[in-house]
Design a protein around this motif. Sequence first.
Motif, short mmCIF file in Angstrom:
data_model
loop_
_atom_site.label_atom_id
_atom_site.label_comp_id
_atom_site.label_asym_id
_atom_site.label_seq_id
_atom_site.Cartn_x
_atom_site.Cartn_y
_atom_site.Cartn_z
N ASP A 96 0.82 -1.21 0.00
CA ASP A 96 0.00 0.00 0.00
C ASP A 96 0.85 1.26 0.00
OD1 ASP A 96 -2.66 -1.22 0.20
OD2 ASP A 96 -2.00 -1.89 2.17
N ALA A 97 2.17 1.11 0.06
CA ALA A 97 3.06 2.28 0.05
C ALA A 97 4.14 2.15 -1.01
CB ALA A 97 3.70 2.47 1.44
N PHE B 161 7.20 -8.78 -8.95
CA PHE B 161 6.35 -7.61 -9.01
C PHE B 161 5.65 -7.44 -10.36
CE2 PHE B 161 9.42 -6.32 -5.62
CZ PHE B 161 8.50 -6.32 -4.58
N PHE B 162 5.66 -8.48 -11.17
CA PHE B 162 4.85 -8.54 -12.39
C PHE B 162 5.16 -7.41 -13.38
CE2 PHE B 162 1.49 -10.46 -9.37
CZ PHE B 162 2.00 -11.73 -9.53
N ASP C 210 1.44 -0.23 -5.82
CA ASP C 210 0.62 -0.99 -4.88
C ASP C 210 -0.01 -2.20 -5.55
OD1 ASP C 210 1.31 1.04 -3.19
OD2 ASP C 210 -0.67 1.97 -3.14
N GLY C 211 -0.32 -3.20 -4.73
CA GLY C 211 -0.92 -4.43 -5.24
C GLY C 211 -0.66 -5.56 -4.29
N CYS C 212 -0.74 -6.77 -4.79
CA CYS C 212 -0.44 -7.97 -4.01
C CYS C 212 0.53 -8.81 -4.83
CB CYS C 212 -1.72 -8.76 -3.72
SG CYS C 212 -1.46 -10.19 -2.64
N THR D 266 11.53 -0.53 -4.14
CA THR D 266 10.22 -0.17 -4.66
C THR D 266 9.59 -1.40 -5.32
OG1 THR D 266 11.20 0.60 -6.73
CG2 THR D 266 10.83 2.25 -5.02
N SER D 267 8.26 -1.39 -5.41
CA SER D 267 7.52 -2.60 -5.80
C SER D 267 6.95 -2.47 -7.21
CB SER D 267 6.40 -2.88 -4.81
OG SER D 267 5.55 -1.73 -4.68
N GLY D 268 7.81 -2.60 -8.22
CA GLY D 268 7.33 -2.62 -9.59
C GLY D 268 6.54 -1.39 -9.96
#
Length: 224
Positions: A132-133, A213-214, A191-193, A186-188
Amino acid sequence: MPMSPRDYTWLFTPGSTFAYESGTTGVIHLADGGELDLPTGRVVASDPFVYLGSGDVEPFTATVEPGRYRVDAAVATLTRPGEPPSGIPHLRVAAARLVIRDEPAVTWELALLPGQDPAGLGDDEFYGYGVDAGTGCFYDASAEEAFPGTQEEEGPLWDAFENSDWSAGPHLVRSADGGHSLAAFTSGWGDGCYPTWTGRSASGEVTCFVTDFFVAPDPACEQV
């Protein structure tokens, strides 16, 4: 059937390329994240700005020998069609990896938390952690309470991202007392799952944990 693992050997090979149907292309390079302390060998993956120190996350059921282990990230440099060269490349973390043994993984399985059973997953479903961040991380379970103030926008984790102008990472961050560490990135696309996979050797030993992270399309599938 639950989601199948990707070809992570390809994803963590420098120079691997991919393309979206839009024409945007990507080239993978590896970013070194240093060595993470795992004094208990119980690995946690989460969005640290939301969950670190919250008491709401648990370590994976797969454990490793206590020690220090290398972290790296497969980072994609993206280029849009006709886009002129830029001094500030468009970077996205495609996947992050915690390397336990420097040998190939021959099998992959979802990294599970206590009580999770892959048999209960539907087609292409997976277990993963929520973001979420816009960030993810790896750390040892013993570091859960070692970074107070993170959710109040204080402390060394915030400093690491702010001092780097929120660069992709990985950032190896030490607690204020120096006794614990975490590796954040950082996540791709944000936010996500996202699922974490456990790689195992032919003898069944854990070789790595990989959070996907797709960002990069699977080369075995059609372009997206």
